[in-house]
Each structure stands twice: as structure tokens, then as C-alpha cells.
Enzyme design. Structure first.
Site, PDB file in Angstrom:
ATOM      1  NE  ARG A 278      45.771  37.238  45.459  1.00 13.71           N
ATOM      2  CZ  ARG A 278      44.647  36.531  45.447  1.00 13.71           C
ATOM      3  NH1 ARG A 278      43.473  37.051  45.782  1.00 13.71           N
ATOM      4  NH2 ARG A 278      44.659  35.256  45.090  1.00 13.71           N
TER       5      ARG A 278
ATOM      6  CD  GLN B 206      48.957  35.584  48.324  1.00 16.89           C
ATOM      7  OE1 GLN B 206      49.591  34.981  49.179  1.00 16.89           O
ATOM      8  NE2 GLN B 206      49.528  36.061  47.240  1.00 16.89           N
TER       9      GLN B 206
ATOM     10  CG  ASP C 230      48.402  32.275  38.777  1.00 19.62           C
ATOM     11  OD1 ASP C 230      48.369  31.517  39.773  1.00 19.62           O
ATOM     12  OD2 ASP C 230      48.062  33.468  38.820  1.00 19.62           O
TER      13      ASP C 230
ATOM     14  CG  ASN D 119      47.655  27.833  41.954  1.00 18.86           C
ATOM     15  OD1 ASN D 119      47.053  28.828  41.564  1.00 18.86           O
ATOM     16  ND2 ASN D 119      47.447  27.320  43.162  1.00 18.86           N
TER      17      ASN D 119
END
Ligand code: MRU
Length: 347
Positions: free
Chosen positions: A44, A193, A234, A244
């Protein structure tokens, strides 16, 4: 350690779903396994997805060539499978960018595709070094402070790239320069995360940090806990709007309220000039289960439905600057992506 690489004819990647409890590499030789690993976030982070996409095309091209025995094989079939790969996740433009770039070498055969994918890997490593140096210098300039205290969200470190990271790479560079007072990673609901991956990376580097619950981030900024906020991206649209991890937008609003610079750190490959603005960015919806439970345990009443956008979009008006490996775009000072020329890589 490399988060993703090509080793003895296969993709090797860190299975990030197991961290921080176990550091394990996975060997991937089949496209469906790679797609599954991308969708379950074993691999990821936008730049790592770019490399995964390119190496995935190398896998498919090698298979096609082997099956044919002679020549490059069925290239239409390779392209069909590459489409499945590029659609595995929709928001990070790096995935489709990596797939498409590897495909440019397809007519020259599987070795040429692999060479292109490895070039993308090497460029990512160099880009992260450069972003770290440029970002660290800019932070000291914008804040007038050294050492600095920084807040960040999600994981944008070595785990999200091949080696060093984007926003967390800047934090690492500040730390190596003796210029990091403290980092404040947000835990990053719903998949944590920040707590699982960023805290693990900061601990491994030995950097000073304290973990912050997502909902505490904006309030703590208003109380002056950090001098700057760094996030990754992203997809950056042509007008500078940046997608993001969900929670980035709230931090940007709070940073503006607190008068703290809000800096997006991402490689040039995350800029998508074909997307005009943030409203045109597809936001991945990851379904209810990630919000109604965690790690296999249900936390909400049975039957609860959730809204679960994996990303948000921070409008360019709230972004102080975008840092790439080749330039700084000072959005708040009126600079634009179109008008800011590319400079040299640093480091
Ligand atoms: O859903 P994820 O974990 O892939 O989301 C990742 C992010 O939002 C990162 O901040 C982004 O990809 C930049 S990584 C350098």
C-alpha cells in the site's frame, strides 16, 4: 530493507497487514495474488503501488513469453490482465502510472518490461532521498524553527515507497539532521496505518514521537503542539487539490486555523495533470466492515452500516506547498503546478 522488490523472478513484498507484530516478506508470482495483496493493503501507499503495478506487468509479460515458447507471446492478453491490475485500487494514480509505464516496453519483450519496472523502483528510491532533503530545508525556512515539531497522518514512510518515504522521509531527514524535536503521527482510523506502521517506522529509526488519536489532531494543532503538518498524496490534480488518507482534510482546516504550514510531499508520479481538480478524483469506498469492527472483532451493533471513504481531498487553497523530488510549488504564494519548472534531484 526494501518494501517491494524483484527477487529471483518474483515480486517480494513486506506483508504490511502483519505489522507491527511480525515483519514477513511475501513472494508473489501470480497476478491474482498481487491484486489481492493490493486490495487487502499488504502492499500500500501510492509510490509502492506504482512499483507494484510495474513489477506486476513484468510478471504477466514473463508468463506470456514463457507460454509462447517463442517470441513475446500474446500481448493483447498481457494488456487485458494489466487492466485488471491498474483497476485494483482507484485513487492512487501511481498504480495506473506504473502499469502504463511498464507497458510502454511491452513490444520489446519481457526483459525490457522488467528493466522499465526496475528503473521505476530505482527512481522511487532516489526521489525519496531528494524529497527528504528539499522538504527538510523548506520546513526550516517556512517555520523559522530548528528543531521542529511535526504532525503527520497515515503511513508515508519506507513502507509506502521502496525505501525511505515521502512525508515521513522528510521527518526522517529532519531527524538525521538533528532537527526533529518531536513527531506526532495520527493513528489513522479505520485501519491504523499511523499506529501500526508509522509508529513502527519511527521507533525503528529511534526518532522521538508520540501517537495521537485522529480526533485529537486538530485540537492539538490549535494548542500549538506542532510547527508544521506533512502529508503524502495519492493523487494531486492539476490545480493542486490533493487526495490523501481520510483525515487529511480535517488536519488542513485545523492547520490553517492555527497558522501552521501544511505541506504535501509526493513524487512527480503522483501529479495527474489529466485530472483538473479534486472533484474529479475517484475516492475508494472500502465498505462497512472496516469501520464496524477491527481485527475480526465487531465493535458496532450487528447490522450497522458505515460510510467508509479511504481518502479525502484537501483543496489547494489550504495547502501551503507541494514538495516533489524536483521542485517546491508554493501554492499559498500563488505558484501553480503548470508554471513551476522542474529542478534537479537532490542527494
Ligand atoms: O490506503 P493506504 O494505506 O494505501 O493510503 C495511503 C496514503 O494515504 C498515503 O498517505 C499516500 O499513499 C502517500 S504514501 C507515500
Amino acid at each position: 530493507m526494501r518494501t517491494i522488490d524483484w527477487v529471483d523472478g518474483a515480486i517480494e513484498l513486506v506483508d504490511q497487514t502483519l505489522l507491527p507484530h511480525r515483519l514477513e516478506m511475501r513472494r508473489v508470482t501470480q497476478l491474482p495474488d498481487l491484486i489481492n495483496d493490493i486490495q487487502r493493503l499488504a502492499v500500500r501507499g501510492a509510490p509502492a503501488l506504482g512499483v507494484a503495478g510495474a513489477l506486476g506487468v513484468a510478471l504477466i509479460a514473463a508468463d506470456a513469453q514463457r507460454a509462447a515458447g517463442d517470441g513475446v507471446g500474446d500481448l493483447d492478453e498481457v494488456r487485458r490482465q494489466a487492466t485488471l491490475l491498474r483497476e485494483a485500487r482507484p485513487t492512487a494514480v501511481n498504480l495506473s502510472w506504473g502499469v502504463d509505464r511498464a507497458l510502454t516496453a511491452l513490444n520489446e519483450g519481457a526483459d525490457a518490461v522488467l528493466a522499465e519496472a526496475l528503473t521505476i523502483r530505482d527512481e522511487d528510491i532516489a526521489a525519496c532521498v531528494s524529497m527528504g532533503l528539499i522538504g527538510a530545508e523548506l520546513t526550516k525556512e517556512l517555520t523559522g524553527k530548528d528543531p521542529v515539531r511535526v504532525m503527520t497522518i497515515c503511513n508515508t514512510g519506507g513502507l509506502a515507497t521502496v525505501e525511505r518515504g515521502t512525508a515521513l522521509g522528510v521527518i526522517q531527514t529532519l531527524f538525521e539532521q538533528g532537527s526533529l524535536e518531536e513527531a506526532f503521527p495520527l493513528e489513522t482510523r479505520p485501519l491504523l496505518q499511523g499506529a501500526r506502521l508509522t509508529a513502527w517506522e519511527l521507533q525503528r529509526m529511534g526518532a522521538p514521537f508520540r501517537l495521537v488519536a485522529d480526533s485529537a489532531g486538530p485540537f492539538l494543532l490549535s494548542r500549538g503542539i506542532a510547527d508544521a503538518v506533512f502529508i503524502g498524496a495519492d493523487r494531486i490534480a492539476a490545480n493542486g487539490d490533493s487526495a490523501n488518507k481520510i483525515g487529511s482534510f480535517s488536519l488542513a482546516l485545523a492547520a490553517r486555523h492555527a497558522g501552521v504550514p501544511f505541506i504535501v510531499v509526493a513524487p512527480e508520479s503522483t501529479i495527474d495533470m489529466s485530472t483538473a481538480g479534486g472533484a474529479d478524483i475517484e475516492i475508494e469506498d472500502r465498505g462497512s466492515a472496516e469501520v464496524t469492527g477491527f481485527g475480526g472483532t465487531r465493535t458496532a451493533p450487528e447490522g450497522t452500516e458505515a460510510v467508509n471513504p479511504a481518502f479525502d481531498v484537501t483543496p489547494h487553497e489550504l495547502i501551503t506547498a507541494i514538495v516533489t523530488e524536483r521542485r517546491v510549488i508554493l501554492l499559498q504564494a500563488g505558484q501553480t503546478l503548470r508554471d513551476t519548472p522542474l529542478g534537479e534531484l537532490r542527494g
